[in-house]
Scaffold this motif. Structure first.
Motif, short mmCIF file in Angstrom:
data_model
loop_
_atom_site.label_atom_id
_atom_site.label_comp_id
_atom_site.label_asym_id
_atom_site.label_seq_id
_atom_site.Cartn_x
_atom_site.Cartn_y
_atom_site.Cartn_z
N ASP A 89 0.83 -1.21 0.01
CA ASP A 89 -0.10 0.05 0.08
C ASP A 89 0.87 1.34 -0.05
O ASP A 89 0.59 2.34 -0.50
CB ASP A 89 -0.77 -0.02 1.24
CG ASP A 89 -1.91 -0.99 1.16
OD1 ASP A 89 -2.24 -1.65 0.04
OD2 ASP A 89 -2.53 -1.29 2.34
N ARG A 90 1.85 1.23 0.79
CA ARG A 90 2.88 2.44 0.82
C ARG A 90 3.56 2.57 -0.50
O ARG A 90 3.56 3.65 -1.13
CB ARG A 90 3.85 2.27 1.86
CG ARG A 90 4.76 3.39 2.13
CD ARG A 90 5.65 3.02 3.21
NE ARG A 90 5.07 2.92 4.52
CZ ARG A 90 5.52 2.23 5.47
NH1 ARG A 90 6.95 2.05 5.62
NH2 ARG A 90 4.91 2.01 6.80
N TRP A 91 4.05 1.67 -1.08
CA TRP A 91 4.57 1.63 -2.50
C TRP A 91 3.72 2.19 -3.43
O TRP A 91 4.05 3.17 -4.21
CB TRP A 91 5.11 0.37 -2.91
CG TRP A 91 6.15 -0.22 -2.22
CD1 TRP A 91 7.28 0.37 -1.14
CD2 TRP A 91 6.62 -1.63 -2.09
NE1 TRP A 91 8.05 -0.41 -0.74
CE2 TRP A 91 7.71 -1.80 -0.98
CE3 TRP A 91 6.08 -2.86 -2.56
CZ2 TRP A 91 8.24 -2.62 -0.63
CZ3 TRP A 91 6.59 -3.84 -2.13
CH2 TRP A 91 7.69 -4.09 -1.17
N GLU A 92 2.51 1.51 -3.42
CA GLU A 92 1.28 2.14 -4.48
C GLU A 92 1.16 3.52 -4.27
O GLU A 92 0.95 4.20 -5.26
CB GLU A 92 0.01 1.08 -4.36
CG GLU A 92 0.45 -0.29 -5.03
CD GLU A 92 -0.65 -0.99 -4.95
OE1 GLU A 92 -1.60 -0.87 -4.20
OE2 GLU A 92 -0.50 -2.41 -5.28
N GLY A 93 0.98 3.89 -3.14
CA GLY A 93 0.66 5.30 -2.78
C GLY A 93 1.91 6.20 -3.40
O GLY A 93 1.38 7.27 -3.76
N ARG A 94 2.95 5.97 -3.07
CA ARG A 94 4.23 6.55 -3.59
C ARG A 94 4.12 6.74 -5.10
O ARG A 94 4.41 7.79 -5.90
CB ARG A 94 5.36 6.20 -2.95
CG ARG A 94 5.37 6.29 -1.38
CD ARG A 94 6.78 6.09 -1.01
NE ARG A 94 6.76 6.26 0.45
CZ ARG A 94 7.79 5.65 1.38
NH1 ARG A 94 8.75 4.89 0.74
NH2 ARG A 94 7.94 5.98 2.57
N PHE A 95 3.82 5.87 -5.85
CA PHE A 95 3.76 5.32 -6.99
C PHE A 95 2.75 6.45 -7.77
O PHE A 95 3.07 6.94 -8.81
CB PHE A 95 3.81 4.13 -7.57
CG PHE A 95 4.96 3.26 -7.51
CD1 PHE A 95 6.29 3.86 -8.10
CD2 PHE A 95 5.13 2.08 -7.07
CE1 PHE A 95 7.60 3.09 -7.70
CE2 PHE A 95 6.30 1.31 -6.96
CZ PHE A 95 7.49 1.87 -7.50
N ALA A 96 1.83 6.29 -6.94
CA ALA A 96 0.45 7.12 -7.41
C ALA A 96 0.89 8.52 -7.47
O ALA A 96 0.70 9.34 -8.35
CB ALA A 96 -0.73 7.09 -6.70
N LEU A 102 4.34 13.39 -12.55
CA LEU A 102 4.71 13.15 -13.77
C LEU A 102 3.50 13.78 -14.88
O LEU A 102 3.93 14.65 -15.93
CB LEU A 102 5.19 11.93 -14.28
CG LEU A 102 6.58 11.40 -13.51
CD1 LEU A 102 6.57 9.88 -13.76
CD2 LEU A 102 7.71 12.21 -13.87
N ARG A 103 2.27 13.33 -14.42
CA ARG A 103 1.30 13.96 -15.56
C ARG A 103 1.02 15.53 -15.37
O ARG A 103 1.12 15.92 -16.46
CB ARG A 103 -0.20 13.30 -14.92
CG ARG A 103 -0.18 11.90 -15.77
CD ARG A 103 -1.47 11.33 -15.61
NE ARG A 103 -2.06 11.39 -14.23
CZ ARG A 103 -2.15 10.08 -13.52
NH1 ARG A 103 -1.73 9.13 -14.24
NH2 ARG A 103 -2.50 10.17 -12.32
N ILE A 129 12.29 18.91 -11.06
CA ILE A 129 12.84 18.17 -12.07
C ILE A 129 12.92 19.04 -13.40
O ILE A 129 12.10 19.78 -13.53
CB ILE A 129 11.87 17.18 -12.44
CG1 ILE A 129 11.46 16.19 -10.98
CG2 ILE A 129 12.05 16.19 -13.53
CD1 ILE A 129 10.31 15.25 -11.14
N GLN A 130 14.26 19.06 -13.72
CA GLN A 130 14.64 19.92 -14.86
C GLN A 130 14.33 19.21 -16.22
O GLN A 130 14.63 17.96 -16.19
CB GLN A 130 15.97 20.13 -14.97
CG GLN A 130 16.30 21.30 -15.88
CD GLN A 130 17.80 21.82 -15.56
OE1 GLN A 130 18.68 20.78 -15.28
NE2 GLN A 130 18.15 22.86 -15.93
N SER A 131 13.60 19.86 -17.22
CA SER A 131 13.19 19.03 -18.25
C SER A 131 14.31 19.09 -19.17
O SER A 131 15.13 19.65 -18.95
CB SER A 131 11.92 19.81 -19.10
OG SER A 131 12.44 20.93 -19.63
#
Length: 140
Positions: A89-96, A102-103, A129-131
């Motif tokens: 759950d923690r990993w999925e929350g971070r990935f979300a 990113l979107r 984050i630099q493009s």
């Protein structure tokens, strides 16, 4: 190596030969000779793998006359799955959250949480984050 059950399970699962043996045993009981067939290693090596699996509680060996069939024991796998599940759950929350960030960068909105600035990271678009085009400009 630690001797707690979870450490023994993960150590046993670390080897691809042992994982393949477990996959075969998931289909049903098998003798040592049957388990050794697909591998290009000695019966002695297979026996050593089986001892590791047995010590971890992942298999048991029965006795049927002269045969000693091996059988999969699922309890240690279930315990390992529960341990991993606690973090899922923690990993999925971070990935979300990363996916959303990113979107937002792709949309050009750059609605960062500002966490990058707290760590001393800054750039023109405030995302931390630099493009690639911004990076190319700085190297020209």
């Amino acid at each position: 190596m630690a001797n707690d059950p979870l450490s023994l399970t993960f150590a046993a699962l670390a080897d691809p030969t042992r994982r393949a043996i477990l996959a075969r045993l998931a289909e049903g009981e098998a003798t040592v000779n049957t388990l050794a067939e697909p591998f290009d290693i000695s019966l002695q090596a297979i026996s050593k793998h089986l001892k590791v699996l047995e010590r971890a509680g992942l298999i048991t060996r029965g006795r049927d006359a002269q045969w000693r069939p091996c059988r999969l024991e699922t309890a240690p796998l279930e315990q390992a799955g529960e341990w991993v599940g606690r973090y899922r759950d923690r990993w999925e929350g971070r990935f979300a959250r990363l996916d959303e960030e990113l979107r937002s960068i792709q949309r050009g909105t750059g609605q960062s949480t500002g966490r990058g600035r707290e760590k001393g990271i800054e750039n023109e678009n405030s995302t931390g984050i630099q493009s690639s085009t911004e990076e190319e400009k700085t190297h020209e």
